[in-house]
Write a protein that holds these residues in place. Structure first.
Motif, mmCIF file in Angstrom:
data_model
loop_
_atom_site.group_PDB
_atom_site.id
_atom_site.type_symbol
_atom_site.label_atom_id
_atom_site.label_comp_id
_atom_site.label_asym_id
_atom_site.label_seq_id
_atom_site.Cartn_x
_atom_site.Cartn_y
_atom_site.Cartn_z
ATOM 1 N N GLN A 73 0.882 -1.154 0.000
ATOM 2 C CA GLN A 73 0.000 0.000 0.000
ATOM 3 C C GLN A 73 0.926 1.210 0.000
ATOM 4 O O GLN A 73 1.858 1.274 0.799
ATOM 5 N N VAL A 74 0.711 2.152 -0.893
ATOM 6 C CA VAL A 74 1.668 3.245 -1.087
ATOM 7 C C VAL A 74 1.039 4.607 -0.806
ATOM 8 O O VAL A 74 -0.069 4.901 -1.271
ATOM 9 N N ILE A 75 1.770 5.411 -0.038
ATOM 10 C CA ILE A 75 1.457 6.826 0.075
ATOM 11 C C ILE A 75 2.463 7.558 -0.804
ATOM 12 O O ILE A 75 3.662 7.563 -0.517
ATOM 13 N N ALA A 76 1.993 8.116 -1.902
ATOM 14 C CA ALA A 76 2.845 8.847 -2.838
ATOM 15 C C ALA A 76 2.788 10.320 -2.472
ATOM 16 O O ALA A 76 1.714 10.933 -2.504
ATOM 17 N N ALA A 77 3.936 10.892 -2.118
ATOM 18 C CA ALA A 77 3.960 12.268 -1.627
ATOM 19 C C ALA A 77 4.917 13.119 -2.452
ATOM 20 O O ALA A 77 5.988 12.666 -2.861
ATOM 21 N N ASP A 78 4.514 14.361 -2.676
ATOM 22 C CA ASP A 78 5.355 15.286 -3.425
ATOM 23 C C ASP A 78 4.873 16.705 -3.138
ATOM 24 O O ASP A 78 3.720 16.913 -2.734
ATOM 25 N N ILE A 79 5.740 17.675 -3.376
ATOM 26 C CA ILE A 79 5.366 19.069 -3.147
ATOM 27 C C ILE A 79 4.350 19.548 -4.175
ATOM 28 O O ILE A 79 3.563 20.445 -3.909
ATOM 29 N N ASN A 80 4.350 18.935 -5.354
ATOM 30 C CA ASN A 80 3.430 19.314 -6.427
ATOM 31 C C ASN A 80 2.532 18.115 -6.751
ATOM 32 O O ASN A 80 2.920 17.219 -7.493
ATOM 33 N N VAL A 81 1.340 18.112 -6.187
ATOM 34 C CA VAL A 81 0.445 16.961 -6.334
ATOM 35 C C VAL A 81 -0.046 16.805 -7.773
ATOM 36 O O VAL A 81 -0.164 15.681 -8.281
ATOM 37 N N ASP A 82 -0.301 17.907 -8.444
ATOM 38 C CA ASP A 82 -0.797 17.832 -9.823
ATOM 39 C C ASP A 82 0.240 17.207 -10.753
ATOM 40 O O ASP A 82 -0.090 16.348 -11.579
ATOM 41 N N LEU A 83 1.502 17.637 -10.607
ATOM 42 C CA LEU A 83 2.565 17.061 -11.427
ATOM 43 C C LEU A 83 2.773 15.588 -11.088
ATOM 44 O O LEU A 83 2.976 14.762 -11.977
ATOM 45 N N MET A 84 2.703 15.257 -9.808
ATOM 46 C CA MET A 84 2.838 13.866 -9.389
ATOM 47 C C MET A 84 1.735 13.007 -10.006
ATOM 48 O O MET A 84 2.003 11.893 -10.472
ATOM 49 N N TYR A 85 0.531 13.532 -10.018
ATOM 50 C CA TYR A 85 -0.588 12.799 -10.619
ATOM 51 C C TYR A 85 -0.300 12.488 -12.085
ATOM 52 O O TYR A 85 -0.520 11.360 -12.552
ATOM 53 N N GLU A 86 0.218 13.486 -12.804
ATOM 54 C CA GLU A 86 0.546 13.283 -14.223
ATOM 55 C C GLU A 86 1.641 12.229 -14.391
ATOM 56 O O GLU A 86 1.527 11.346 -15.260
ATOM 57 N N LYS A 87 2.703 12.325 -13.588
ATOM 58 C CA LYS A 87 3.825 11.387 -13.709
ATOM 59 C C LYS A 87 3.390 9.964 -13.378
ATOM 60 O O LYS A 87 3.801 9.008 -14.057
ATOM 61 N N LEU A 88 2.587 9.804 -12.346
ATOM 62 C CA LEU A 88 2.133 8.470 -11.966
ATOM 63 C C LEU A 88 1.158 7.904 -12.987
ATOM 64 O O LEU A 88 1.148 6.692 -13.242
ATOM 65 N N SER A 89 0.356 8.758 -13.589
ATOM 66 C CA SER A 89 -0.568 8.307 -14.632
ATOM 67 C C SER A 89 0.198 7.744 -15.824
ATOM 68 O O SER A 89 -0.236 6.781 -16.468
ATOM 69 N N LEU A 90 1.366 8.327 -16.114
ATOM 70 C CA LEU A 90 2.199 7.846 -17.211
ATOM 71 C C LEU A 90 2.798 6.471 -16.930
ATOM 72 O O LEU A 90 3.264 5.788 -17.847
ATOM 73 N N GLN A 91 2.801 6.067 -15.658
ATOM 74 C CA GLN A 91 3.297 4.744 -15.278
ATOM 75 C C GLN A 91 2.197 3.678 -15.355
ATOM 76 O O GLN A 91 2.395 2.547 -14.906
ATOM 77 N N ASP A 92 1.064 4.049 -15.916
ATOM 78 C CA ASP A 92 -0.093 3.138 -16.026
ATOM 79 C C ASP A 92 -0.570 2.657 -14.662
ATOM 80 O O ASP A 92 -0.975 1.503 -14.492
ATOM 81 N N ILE A 93 -0.494 3.557 -13.673
ATOM 82 C CA ILE A 93 -0.992 3.255 -12.339
ATOM 83 C C ILE A 93 -2.445 3.702 -12.254
ATOM 84 O O ILE A 93 -2.783 4.829 -12.629
ATOM 85 N N ASP A 94 -3.301 2.810 -11.771
ATOM 86 C CA ASP A 94 -4.707 3.159 -11.573
ATOM 87 C C ASP A 94 -4.821 3.942 -10.265
ATOM 88 O O ASP A 94 -4.803 3.371 -9.176
ATOM 89 N N LEU A 95 -4.901 5.259 -10.376
ATOM 90 C CA LEU A 95 -4.888 6.120 -9.199
ATOM 91 C C LEU A 95 -6.215 6.125 -8.449
ATOM 92 O O LEU A 95 -6.335 6.773 -7.411
ATOM 93 N N LYS A 96 -7.188 5.371 -8.935
ATOM 94 C CA LYS A 96 -8.468 5.258 -8.242
ATOM 95 C C LYS A 96 -8.484 4.063 -7.291
ATOM 96 O O LYS A 96 -9.437 3.885 -6.530
#
Length: 256
Positions: free
Chosen positions: A33-56
């Protein structure tokens, strides 16, 4: 075969970065179970989406975190439960970072040390405080570098505008000893801090640099970021239960 991080809850700081986003992807694949943390949440969302991670999915949570802000970091850890470990893959720096040695001002040098090494101290300190409070096994992985271990090979930067920043060498070498200090101070087998020191990671560097760098390895040259992940997952897992204060170098022989 059992997944390495099954039933573990892992914090990945800097999850919007080149390395951090990959750590999130592979930690999830290994059952965490992962807590993904970053100073810029919007950019992190984009980068993780590119990894084919289902963020839902329910096994990943995105969180804003500024590792250079003491209040932010303390507040974050005060609101966590059941953390098994963390990876600090953040890379805070100022606008003049990366200047050549004689062009680095004292103010800039000090600011970069405060940002990167200072935040590494804060993050490590608060991981230790979290462990002392919860009294459950915790593994922290800090990211160092081959240039925290050996002197720079400046010739590989010939014919490029690049250099190896002096701040980087000072910070990454200090992180290695910070790890040892922290685990020695806490003095509990259940609290572990280790580092992974990558060699050069491919990120569209100039051709002249890539060719020169490759000559100092055993043939692979700059590494794909995924080549670093296995060592990080190992240090987070029960496979490394009594490995502490150590540094794993992943560089295809560059530092030999």
């Amino acid at each position: 075969m059992n997944k390495l991080l099954l039933d573990k809850k892992i914090l990945v700081a800097g999850a919007g970065g080149l390395l951090g986003s990959k750590i999130v992807k592979f930690a999830l694949e290994q059952g965490a179970q992962v807590i993904a943390a970053d100073i810029n949440v919007d950019l992190m969302y984009e980068k993780l989406s590119l990894q084919d991670i289902d963020l839902k999915k329910t096994n990943i949570l995105l969180h804003e975190l500024d590792v250079t802000n003491e209040q932010s970091v303390k507040h974050f850890f005060a609101n966590q439960t059941n953390l098994s470990g963390a990876v600090n893959s953040t890379y805070p720096r100022n606008k003049t970072y990366g200047s050549h040695f004689f062009d680095v001002s004292l103010d800039s040098f000090n600011e970069n040390l405060a940002l990167h090494l200072g935040s590494a101290f804060l993050f490590t300190q608060q991981c230790a405080a979290y462990f002392k409070d919860k009294q459950k096994p915790f593994s922290l992985v800090n990211i160092s570098s081959i240039y925290g271990v050996i002197a720079p090979k400046f010739y590989i930067y010939d014919n490029t505008p690049m250099t190896m920043p002096v701040e980087y060498a000072a910070i990454k070498s200090a992180i290695l000893h910070l790890n040892k200090y922290a685990v020695s101070y806490v003095n509990d087998s259940r609290f572990r801090v280790n580092s992974v020191s990558p060699g050069g990671i491919f990120d569209k560097q100039p051709k002249a640099f890539l060719e020169a760098y490759k000559k100092s390895t055993h043939g692979e040259g700059m590494l794909d970021v995924e080549a670093i992940i296995g060592s990080i997952l190992f240090l987070l897992s029960e496979q490394s239960k009594f490995v502490t204060g150590q540094n794993i170098i992943v560089d295809d022989g560059f530092s030999l």
